[in-house]
Design a protein around this motif. Sequence first.
Motif, PDB file in Angstrom:
ATOM      1  N   ILE A 201     -23.840  16.079   1.557  1.00 38.08           N
ATOM      2  CA  ILE A 201     -22.619  16.380   1.244  1.00 38.08           C
ATOM      3  C   ILE A 201     -21.850  16.363   2.713  1.00 38.08           C
ATOM      4  N   ALA A 202     -21.789  17.126   3.496  1.00 41.86           N
ATOM      5  CA  ALA A 202     -21.406  17.127   5.159  1.00 41.86           C
ATOM      6  C   ALA A 202     -21.571  16.018   5.781  1.00 41.86           C
ATOM      7  N   ALA A 203     -22.696  15.185   5.345  1.00 37.12           N
ATOM      8  CA  ALA A 203     -22.620  14.095   6.148  1.00 37.12           C
ATOM      9  C   ALA A 203     -21.218  13.422   5.751  1.00 37.12           C
ATOM     10  N   ARG A 204     -21.365  12.579   4.086  1.00 36.29           N
ATOM     11  CA  ARG A 204     -20.600  11.958   3.468  1.00 36.29           C
ATOM     12  C   ARG A 204     -19.398  12.347   3.701  1.00 36.29           C
ATOM     13  N   GLU A 205     -18.784  13.884   3.631  1.00 32.24           N
ATOM     14  CA  GLU A 205     -17.148  14.768   4.283  1.00 32.24           C
ATOM     15  C   GLU A 205     -16.767  14.111   5.397  1.00 32.24           C
TER      16      GLU A 205
ATOM     17  N   GLY B   6      -9.790  11.868   5.830  1.00 32.91           N
ATOM     18  CA  GLY B   6      -8.658  11.664   5.470  1.00 32.91           C
ATOM     19  C   GLY B   6      -8.618  10.314   4.191  1.00 32.91           C
ATOM     20  N   ASN B   7     -10.028  10.209   3.695  1.00 34.67           N
ATOM     21  CA  ASN B   7      -9.965   8.858   2.455  1.00 34.67           C
ATOM     22  C   ASN B   7      -9.031  10.176   1.133  1.00 34.67           C
ATOM     23  N   PRO B   8      -8.768   9.711   0.915  1.00 35.68           N
ATOM     24  CA  PRO B   8      -7.375  10.119  -0.600  1.00 35.68           C
ATOM     25  C   PRO B   8      -7.850  10.687  -2.035  1.00 35.68           C
ATOM     26  N   ASN B   9      -9.614  10.464  -1.781  1.00 36.63           N
ATOM     27  CA  ASN B   9      -9.858  10.323  -2.814  1.00 36.63           C
ATOM     28  C   ASN B   9     -11.247  11.913  -2.754  1.00 36.63           C
ATOM     29  N   ALA B  10     -10.973  12.169  -1.361  1.00 38.24           N
ATOM     30  CA  ALA B  10     -11.557  12.999  -1.093  1.00 38.24           C
ATOM     31  C   ALA B  10     -12.060  13.877  -1.842  1.00 38.24           C
ATOM     32  N   ALA B  11     -11.341  14.808  -3.009  1.00 33.96           N
ATOM     33  CA  ALA B  11     -10.886  15.896  -3.259  1.00 33.96           C
ATOM     34  C   ALA B  11     -11.658  15.492  -5.067  1.00 33.96           C
TER      35      ALA B  11
ATOM     36  N   ILE C  48     -15.074  17.854  -5.234  1.00 32.69           N
ATOM     37  CA  ILE C  48     -15.556  18.687  -6.508  1.00 32.69           C
ATOM     38  C   ILE C  48     -16.926  18.261  -7.556  1.00 32.69           C
ATOM     39  N   ARG C  49     -17.144  16.337  -7.516  1.00 33.46           N
ATOM     40  CA  ARG C  49     -17.980  16.129  -8.127  1.00 33.46           C
ATOM     41  C   ARG C  49     -19.279  15.892  -7.238  1.00 33.46           C
ATOM     42  N   ASP C  50     -19.238  16.499  -6.241  1.00 30.45           N
ATOM     43  CA  ASP C  50     -20.596  16.425  -5.441  1.00 30.45           C
ATOM     44  C   ASP C  50     -21.224  17.997  -5.391  1.00 30.45           C
TER      45      ASP C  50
ATOM     46  N   LEU D 243     -21.272  13.538 -15.405  1.00 25.96           N
ATOM     47  CA  LEU D 243     -21.034  12.951 -13.700  1.00 25.96           C
ATOM     48  C   LEU D 243     -20.237  11.189 -13.987  1.00 25.96           C
ATOM     49  N   ALA D 244     -21.250  10.936 -15.068  1.00 26.25           N
ATOM     50  CA  ALA D 244     -20.404   9.174 -15.589  1.00 26.25           C
ATOM     51  C   ALA D 244     -19.608   9.324 -16.586  1.00 26.25           C
ATOM     52  N   GLY D 245     -19.319  10.653 -17.248  1.00 27.84           N
ATOM     53  CA  GLY D 245     -17.952  10.628 -18.141  1.00 27.84           C
ATOM     54  C   GLY D 245     -16.776  11.704 -17.756  1.00 27.84           C
ATOM     55  N   VAL D 246     -16.807  12.028 -17.291  1.00 23.81           N
ATOM     56  CA  VAL D 246     -15.518  12.045 -16.849  1.00 23.81           C
ATOM     57  C   VAL D 246     -14.778  11.840 -15.474  1.00 23.81           C
ATOM     58  N   LYS D 247     -13.913  11.188 -16.036  1.00 14.34           N
ATOM     59  CA  LYS D 247     -13.206  10.358 -14.419  1.00 14.34           C
ATOM     60  C   LYS D 247     -12.748  10.640 -13.467  1.00 14.34           C
ATOM     61  N   ASP D 248     -12.111  12.301 -13.818  1.00 10.94           N
ATOM     62  CA  ASP D 248     -11.558  12.813 -12.569  1.00 10.94           C
ATOM     63  C   ASP D 248     -11.453  14.771 -13.120  1.00 10.94           C
ATOM     64  N   LEU D 249     -11.900  15.403 -11.825  1.00 10.74           N
ATOM     65  CA  LEU D 249     -12.457  16.602 -12.604  1.00 10.74           C
ATOM     66  C   LEU D 249     -10.397  17.492 -11.995  1.00 10.74           C
ATOM     67  N   GLU D 250     -10.123  16.667 -11.813  1.00  7.23           N
ATOM     68  CA  GLU D 250      -8.435  17.433 -11.258  1.00  7.23           C
ATOM     69  C   GLU D 250      -8.602  18.609 -10.576  1.00  7.23           C
ATOM     70  N   SER D 251      -9.153  18.059  -9.618  1.00  5.50           N
ATOM     71  CA  SER D 251      -9.271  19.316  -8.168  1.00  5.50           C
ATOM     72  C   SER D 251      -7.722  19.725  -7.112  1.00  5.50           C
TER      73      SER D 251
END
Length: 301
Positions: free
Chosen positions: A172-176, A181-186, A190-192, A208-216
Amino acid sequence: MHRLLATLLLLCGSALAQQTPASTGMIATPEVDLAYETYGATSSATPVIVANGGPGLSHIYMLQNDVWTRLSRHRQIVFYDQRGTGKSKNVKPDASWGMDAQVADMEAVRAKFGYQKFDLVGDSYGGLLAMAYAAAHPEHIEKLILSDSAAPAWKDIVRVLPDVFPDVLEQIAAREKSSAGNPNAADQRIRDHFLMLFYSEANRDAYLAGVKDLESVPQVSAAVQKATRTLDLTPELPKFKFPTMVITGRFDMNVTPVTAWNIYKAIPGAKFVVFEKSGHLPSYEEPDKYVQVVEEFLSQP
């Protein structure tokens, strides 16, 4: 394996198709407009208000199967988005993020529906909010359910994610780092986090496949945690006189069972229930048992 996963996803989608609220609306307060939705109809059964976890999440993560629609067959259940999350983002610039404000929001929800008594369910961080409300307004609480709840003070939460998932956290740390700057980072962050919340890999992947946006909303999470960092409700728990059930997943690494155990031991006459094949979300991993346990508790006179 692909066929099994497809079946799981199909079942998940079928459950999601049933998540149609009976009503939705907004509650205007001096600091925020609170969005709510109800399931089930008013009846002779005591109504339920649910405080979801986070902080910084809407209640959508709790509606990824049909547990709450099943429980709403006999009672009205109200979900609402806490200030700054979901559809409750119209917040005054100088609004407070402290627990008194969160409790006032829940009180506004109660007043909107005119409940003199209601059953309160707090999930994860929502358990801390539920304990705070119950301490401030015991006159309105019929029964209390704390499901994989945060401790009554942040400092007393026992987490073992770094001990159990060092490899996942490194990934996760490496991916972050690579996605700065990725707009989908949040959402990715939370998915991570949710990757580490399940007992079953199949349940994790289907969820995780079923939920489209966890709205974090990380800014809300940080603001709430900062404003409540010294809060300690421990002295309030022995004062609870209403029936209380404390639920935990045996393999909850996010808020370990000893946290739930300590809450249970502090509340006179509380009931303690362990879900043996669950992580942090027993309502998703063992839904039939969850419905049975909650229904039995709420139906007791």
